[in-house]
Write a protein that holds these residues in place. Structure first.
Motif, PDB file in Angstrom:
ATOM      1  N   LEU A   1      80.923   5.219 -12.983  1.00 18.23           N
ATOM      2  CA  LEU A   1      80.583   4.053 -14.048  1.00 18.23           C
ATOM      3  C   LEU A   1      79.622   4.413 -15.106  1.00 18.23           C
ATOM      4  O   LEU A   1      79.983   4.138 -16.127  1.00 18.23           O
ATOM      5  CB  LEU A   1      80.151   2.724 -13.169  1.00 18.23           C
ATOM      6  CG  LEU A   1      79.885   1.767 -14.073  1.00 18.23           C
ATOM      7  CD1 LEU A   1      80.905   1.122 -14.812  1.00 18.23           C
ATOM      8  CD2 LEU A   1      79.162   0.423 -13.191  1.00 18.23           C
ATOM      9  N   THR A   2      78.580   5.058 -14.492  1.00 23.89           N
ATOM     10  CA  THR A   2      77.380   5.610 -15.607  1.00 23.89           C
ATOM     11  C   THR A   2      78.129   6.503 -16.536  1.00 23.89           C
ATOM     12  O   THR A   2      77.658   6.510 -17.548  1.00 23.89           O
ATOM     13  CB  THR A   2      76.336   6.329 -14.638  1.00 23.89           C
ATOM     14  OG1 THR A   2      76.673   7.128 -13.919  1.00 23.89           O
ATOM     15  CG2 THR A   2      75.597   5.125 -14.063  1.00 23.89           C
ATOM     16  N   TRP A   3      79.166   7.436 -16.308  1.00 22.12           N
ATOM     17  CA  TRP A   3      79.762   8.140 -17.210  1.00 22.12           C
ATOM     18  C   TRP A   3      80.599   7.248 -18.118  1.00 22.12           C
ATOM     19  O   TRP A   3      80.510   7.820 -19.399  1.00 22.12           O
ATOM     20  CB  TRP A   3      80.626   9.243 -16.584  1.00 22.12           C
ATOM     21  CG  TRP A   3      79.887  10.345 -15.442  1.00 22.12           C
ATOM     22  CD1 TRP A   3      78.680  10.072 -15.018  1.00 22.12           C
ATOM     23  CD2 TRP A   3      80.247  11.538 -15.352  1.00 22.12           C
ATOM     24  NE1 TRP A   3      78.168  11.194 -14.325  1.00 22.12           N
ATOM     25  CE2 TRP A   3      79.410  12.337 -14.501  1.00 22.12           C
ATOM     26  CE3 TRP A   3      81.437  12.449 -15.622  1.00 22.12           C
ATOM     27  CZ2 TRP A   3      79.166  13.485 -13.922  1.00 22.12           C
ATOM     28  CZ3 TRP A   3      81.396  13.597 -15.064  1.00 22.12           C
ATOM     29  CH2 TRP A   3      80.505  14.256 -14.180  1.00 22.12           C
ATOM     30  N   ARG A   4      81.319   6.785 -17.599  1.00 28.69           N
ATOM     31  CA  ARG A   4      82.128   5.724 -18.408  1.00 28.69           C
ATOM     32  C   ARG A   4      81.274   4.913 -19.763  1.00 28.69           C
ATOM     33  O   ARG A   4      81.652   5.066 -20.745  1.00 28.69           O
ATOM     34  CB  ARG A   4      83.008   4.503 -17.606  1.00 28.69           C
ATOM     35  CG  ARG A   4      84.228   5.304 -17.158  1.00 28.69           C
ATOM     36  CD  ARG A   4      84.992   4.375 -16.127  1.00 28.69           C
ATOM     37  NE  ARG A   4      84.640   4.272 -14.822  1.00 28.69           N
ATOM     38  CZ  ARG A   4      84.678   3.062 -14.260  1.00 28.69           C
ATOM     39  NH1 ARG A   4      85.058   1.932 -14.319  1.00 28.69           N
ATOM     40  NH2 ARG A   4      84.119   3.114 -12.942  1.00 28.69           N
ATOM     41  N   GLU A   5      80.138   4.504 -19.158  1.00 21.98           N
ATOM     42  CA  GLU A   5      79.422   3.616 -20.110  1.00 21.98           C
ATOM     43  C   GLU A   5      78.780   4.647 -21.340  1.00 21.98           C
ATOM     44  O   GLU A   5      78.674   4.285 -22.258  1.00 21.98           O
ATOM     45  CB  GLU A   5      78.464   3.167 -19.189  1.00 21.98           C
ATOM     46  CG  GLU A   5      78.791   1.949 -18.405  1.00 21.98           C
ATOM     47  CD  GLU A   5      77.538   1.189 -17.605  1.00 21.98           C
ATOM     48  OE1 GLU A   5      76.545   2.043 -17.213  1.00 21.98           O
ATOM     49  OE2 GLU A   5      77.916   0.266 -17.108  1.00 21.98           O
ATOM     50  N   ALA A   6      78.529   5.622 -20.584  1.00 19.25           N
ATOM     51  CA  ALA A   6      77.762   6.887 -21.688  1.00 19.25           C
ATOM     52  C   ALA A   6      78.880   7.489 -22.628  1.00 19.25           C
ATOM     53  O   ALA A   6      78.523   7.874 -23.811  1.00 19.25           O
ATOM     54  CB  ALA A   6      77.232   8.092 -20.815  1.00 19.25           C
ATOM     55  N   PHE A   7      80.040   7.454 -22.088  1.00 22.33           N
ATOM     56  CA  PHE A   7      81.085   8.543 -22.948  1.00 22.33           C
ATOM     57  C   PHE A   7      82.082   7.385 -23.617  1.00 22.33           C
ATOM     58  O   PHE A   7      82.795   7.938 -24.493  1.00 22.33           O
ATOM     59  CB  PHE A   7      81.825   9.564 -21.921  1.00 22.33           C
ATOM     60  CG  PHE A   7      80.866  10.491 -21.504  1.00 22.33           C
ATOM     61  CD1 PHE A   7      80.221  11.203 -22.400  1.00 22.33           C
ATOM     62  CD2 PHE A   7      80.783  10.766 -20.192  1.00 22.33           C
ATOM     63  CE1 PHE A   7      79.190  12.300 -21.860  1.00 22.33           C
ATOM     64  CE2 PHE A   7      80.121  11.756 -19.572  1.00 22.33           C
ATOM     65  CZ  PHE A   7      79.337  12.556 -20.236  1.00 22.33           C
ATOM     66  N   TYR A   8      81.890   6.173 -23.432  1.00 20.58           N
ATOM     67  CA  TYR A   8      83.206   5.232 -23.938  1.00 20.58           C
ATOM     68  C   TYR A   8      83.287   5.369 -25.362  1.00 20.58           C
ATOM     69  O   TYR A   8      84.512   5.608 -25.987  1.00 20.58           O
ATOM     70  CB  TYR A   8      82.660   3.700 -23.469  1.00 20.58           C
ATOM     71  CG  TYR A   8      83.761   3.077 -23.803  1.00 20.58           C
ATOM     72  CD1 TYR A   8      84.839   2.711 -22.907  1.00 20.58           C
ATOM     73  CD2 TYR A   8      83.641   2.133 -24.733  1.00 20.58           C
ATOM     74  CE1 TYR A   8      85.821   1.758 -23.007  1.00 20.58           C
ATOM     75  CE2 TYR A   8      84.652   1.227 -25.054  1.00 20.58           C
ATOM     76  CZ  TYR A   8      85.895   1.070 -24.141  1.00 20.58           C
ATOM     77  OH  TYR A   8      86.896   0.095 -24.556  1.00 20.58           O
TER      78      TYR A   8
ATOM     79  N   SER B   1      73.366  12.361 -13.076  1.00 16.28           N
ATOM     80  CA  SER B   1      74.242  13.006 -12.279  1.00 16.28           C
ATOM     81  C   SER B   1      74.928  13.912 -13.401  1.00 16.28           C
ATOM     82  O   SER B   1      75.333  15.171 -12.847  1.00 16.28           O
ATOM     83  CB  SER B   1      75.313  11.862 -11.629  1.00 16.28           C
ATOM     84  OG  SER B   1      76.079  11.351 -12.754  1.00 16.28           O
ATOM     85  N   PHE B   2      75.230  13.554 -14.380  1.00 17.30           N
ATOM     86  CA  PHE B   2      76.094  14.527 -15.230  1.00 17.30           C
ATOM     87  C   PHE B   2      75.181  15.335 -15.777  1.00 17.30           C
ATOM     88  O   PHE B   2      75.531  16.732 -15.880  1.00 17.30           O
ATOM     89  CB  PHE B   2      76.460  13.768 -16.742  1.00 17.30           C
ATOM     90  CG  PHE B   2      77.120  14.399 -17.719  1.00 17.30           C
ATOM     91  CD1 PHE B   2      78.452  15.271 -17.587  1.00 17.30           C
ATOM     92  CD2 PHE B   2      76.236  14.725 -18.861  1.00 17.30           C
ATOM     93  CE1 PHE B   2      78.745  16.114 -18.702  1.00 17.30           C
ATOM     94  CE2 PHE B   2      76.850  15.501 -19.887  1.00 17.30           C
ATOM     95  CZ  PHE B   2      78.123  16.145 -19.857  1.00 17.30           C
ATOM     96  N   LEU B   3      73.894  15.287 -16.276  1.00 19.68           N
ATOM     97  CA  LEU B   3      72.789  16.239 -16.443  1.00 19.68           C
ATOM     98  C   LEU B   3      72.552  17.337 -15.414  1.00 19.68           C
ATOM     99  O   LEU B   3      72.501  18.566 -15.697  1.00 19.68           O
ATOM    100  CB  LEU B   3      71.564  15.675 -17.036  1.00 19.68           C
ATOM    101  CG  LEU B   3      71.550  14.827 -18.304  1.00 19.68           C
ATOM    102  CD1 LEU B   3      70.090  14.083 -18.393  1.00 19.68           C
ATOM    103  CD2 LEU B   3      71.976  15.796 -19.488  1.00 19.68           C
ATOM    104  N   ALA B   4      72.610  16.804 -14.208  1.00 20.31           N
ATOM    105  CA  ALA B   4      72.481  17.686 -13.005  1.00 20.31           C
ATOM    106  C   ALA B   4      73.704  18.594 -12.939  1.00 20.31           C
ATOM    107  O   ALA B   4      73.599  19.953 -12.571  1.00 20.31           O
ATOM    108  CB  ALA B   4      72.027  16.825 -11.937  1.00 20.31           C
ATOM    109  N   LEU B   5      74.683  18.025 -12.998  1.00 20.47           N
ATOM    110  CA  LEU B   5      75.993  18.896 -12.971  1.00 20.47           C
ATOM    111  C   LEU B   5      76.132  19.971 -14.046  1.00 20.47           C
ATOM    112  O   LEU B   5      76.450  21.191 -13.591  1.00 20.47           O
ATOM    113  CB  LEU B   5      77.211  17.950 -13.063  1.00 20.47           C
ATOM    114  CG  LEU B   5      78.773  18.548 -13.195  1.00 20.47           C
ATOM    115  CD1 LEU B   5      78.676  19.698 -11.722  1.00 20.47           C
ATOM    116  CD2 LEU B   5      79.652  17.887 -13.438  1.00 20.47           C
TER     117      LEU B   5
END
Length: 444
Positions: A44-51, A74-78
Motif C-alpha cells: 500500500l505504501t508503494w502504491r501511494e508513493a508511485f501512484y 521498505s522501498f529505500l531499504a530494498l
C-alpha cells in the motif's frame, strides 16, 4: 576478516533471501498487468508513493539519484540492499591501464595502413566487445603461459581473427552452424588478401591462421575427444555470450581438464539455463536457490540504457507495454485459451493508436475485432494508467542485477570450491553491452 569464499557465500545467501522476498515482483509479466491486477500487488505504501509519479523521477531514483520525493522505508531499504549486494556494473577499464605491447610495424596489429583491418563486417557493439575481450584473453594467456585459445560460439570468427592475426595466438573457433563457419573462412582469406598488400612475405608466412570447427556441444566428453593440433596442447577457453547451459558446460570442462589453463567467460541468456547450468556450486545447491524463468529473463535486460531513457523523459514508446497488457485483457475476455497468444512484435510509432495496434494483432491472430463498446471503454480506461504499467516494470527491472549477481557468483564459487582462482571484472560498457562482466579463472 572474511575470506573470498566466505564473502561470496554470505552475499549469495543474502541475495537469495531478498529475491525470495520479492519473487512476487520479479515474476510479474508486463502483459498480465491488467488481467492479474499487478498494481494491487504492490504494498500500500508503494502504491501511494508511485501512484502519480512521473517515470522520469523513478528513473533517477533507480539510478541512485534520490530526489526530495518521500519514499517508503521498505522501498529505500530494498534499493540500498540491492546496491550493496550487486556486483558493480561500472566498467573499470582495466585493459587500458595495462602496459602497451611493443608491436612490429610488419604485423597485422602494428602496420598503420591496417589499423581498421579487424573492423570490416563487424557491428559497433561487437567491435567494443571483441577489442576488450581479446585484450583480456591475451593477458590471461600470457599469465598462464598458454598460447592456444578455443572460442565457443565463434559465429563469423571475428574474435578468433583478432586473437590469431593480431595477438599471435593459436586460435580455434567452435561453431554449430556450418554456414557461419564457411563464411568465417572466407573472411579469413579476405583479411589475408588485404594484409598481403602491406606486409612482407616473411610476415605473411608467420601468420597464426585461426582454424574453424563445426560442433554442437552438448556434453563435456565432446571436448575431450576433439582432435586439436600439437600447438594447442595447452589452451584457454573463451565464451563471449554463450547461450544458456553452454557457459556452465565450458566451466565444467575447465575444471575437469588439466590441458585447459584458463577460461574467460561472459554470460548470456540466463532464462535458457536448466538444472545443468544453475546452481553449480555445492554451497548454493544446499540453499533454497530457485530462480524463476521470469526472474532469469529480466536479468538479461539493459537497465542502464532503460534508466537513461526514463531520466531523459524518453519513455513515450513504452506505452506499447500498456497496449499489449490492455490487449491481453481483451483476448482473455474473449477466450481464456488466448492467454499469452503469440501476437509477435508490432513496431511502435508516434502515430500508432491502440485501435490500430489491436487491428494488427487480431489480424495476425486471424480473429475478428470485438464490436462491444464496453470492451473498448474498459481498454481506454486501462490505457489511461499506462504510466503505472511503466512504473511496475521499472520496479521489477531494479531487481534484475541482483539475479544476475546470484548466477555469476554461483559460477565463481563453483570454481573456487575446486581450489582454482577466479575473478569477475566489469569490462564492457554496460550501456553498449549489458552483459558486461568477464569471469576469468586460471589454473596455475
Amino acid at each position: 576478516m572474511l575470506s573470498q569464499k566466505e564473502t561470496i557465500k554470505r552475499t549469495l545467501k543474502m541475495s537469495l533471501q531478498v529475491i525470495q522476498n520479492y519473487d512476487w515482483l520479479l515474476d510479474l509479466y508486463v502483459l498480465d498487468y491488467f488481467v492479474d491486477q499487478h498494481w494491487e500487488k504492490l504494498p500500500l505504501t508503494w502504491r501511494e508513493a508511485f501512484y502519480n509519479m512521473d517515470p522520469q523521477i523513478l528513473g533517477n531514483i533507480i539510478d541512485g539519484n534520490f530526489s526530495n520525493t518521500v519514499l517508503p522505508l521498505s522501498f529505500l531499504a530494498l534499493m540500498k540492499t540491492v546496491q550493496c549486494l550487486t556486483i558493480t556494473r561500472q566498467s573499470l577499464d582495466k585493459c587500458a591501464k595495462k602496459k602497451l605491447r611493443e608491436i612490429s610495424v610488419d604485423t597485422c596489429g602494428g602496420h598503420p595502413r591496417l589499423a581498421n583491418l579487424f573492423l570490416k563486417h563487424v557491428k559497433l557493439k561487437k567491435r567494443h566487445e571483441i577489442s576488450l575481450m581479446a585484450e583480456v584473453v591475451y593477458h590471461t594467456a600470457s599469465q598462464t603461459n598458454c598460447n592456444g585459445v578455443l572460442d565457443f560460439g565463434s559465429g563469423l570468427g571475428h574474435l578468433v581473427r583478432v586473437l590469431g592475426y593480431k595477438y599471435n595466438l593459436y586460435a580455434a573457433g567452435i561453431e554449430s552452424q556450418t554456414q557461419l563457419t564457411e563464411e568465417a573462412r572466407k573472411l579469413d582469406l579476405e583479411l589475408e588478401y588485404t594484409a598481403s598488400k602491406h606486409l612482407s612475405i616473411e610476415s605473411m608466412d608467420n601468420l597464426k591462421r585461426p582454424t574453424h570447427y563445426n560442433m554442437t556441444l552438448s556434453c563435456h566428453s565432446q571436448l575431450l575427444e576433439m582432435q586439436l593440433p600439437d600447438s594447442m596442447n595447452k589452451y584457454g577457453l573463451v565464451g563471449l555470450h554463450p547461450c544458456g547451459d553452454l557457459g556452465p558446460l565450458l566451466l565444467k570442462h575447465f575444471i575437469k581438464c588439466e590441458s585447459s589453463k584458463f577460461i574467460c567467460l561472459v554470460g548470456c541468456c540466463f532464462m535458457k539455463l536448466t538444472s545443468e547450468g544453475y546452481p553449480m556450486s555445492e554451497y548454493v545447491k544446499g540453499l533454497d536457490s530457485g530462480l524463476s524463468y521470469p526472474s532469469r529473463e529480466i536479468a538479461c535486460h539493459a537497465i542502464e540504457v532503460y534508466c537513461d531513457r526514463l531520466k531523459k523523459g524518453d519513455y513515450e514508446d513504452l506505452k506499447i507495454h500498456a497496449f499489449r497488457a490492455a490487449l491481453e485483457r481483451i483476448l482473455v475476455g474473449i477466450n481464456p485459451a488466448l492467454k499469452h497468444a503469440p501476437v509477435r512484435s508490432i513496431k511502435h510509432s508516434d502515430s500508432l493508436t491502440f485501435e490500430r495496434y489491436c487491428s494488427l494483432a487480431f489480424e495476425r491472430l486471424q480473429l475478428p475485432l470485438p464490436s462491444c463498446e464496453a470492451v473498448w471503454a474498459r481498454a481506454r480506461d486501462d490505457l489511461s494508467q499506462w504510466r503505472r504499467v511503466v512504473i511496475v516494470y521499472t520496479l521489477r527491472l531494479a531487481l534484475a542485477p541482483l539475479v544476475e549477481t546470484v548466477i555469476l557468483l554461483d559460477r565463481m564459487l563453483y570454481v573456487l570450491e575446486q581450489g582454482l582462482s577466479c575473478e569477475i571484472q566489469p569490462v564492457f560498457d554496460p550501456k553498449i553491452s549489458p552483459r558486461n562482466h568477464i569471469m576469468i579463472a586460471r589454473r596455475t
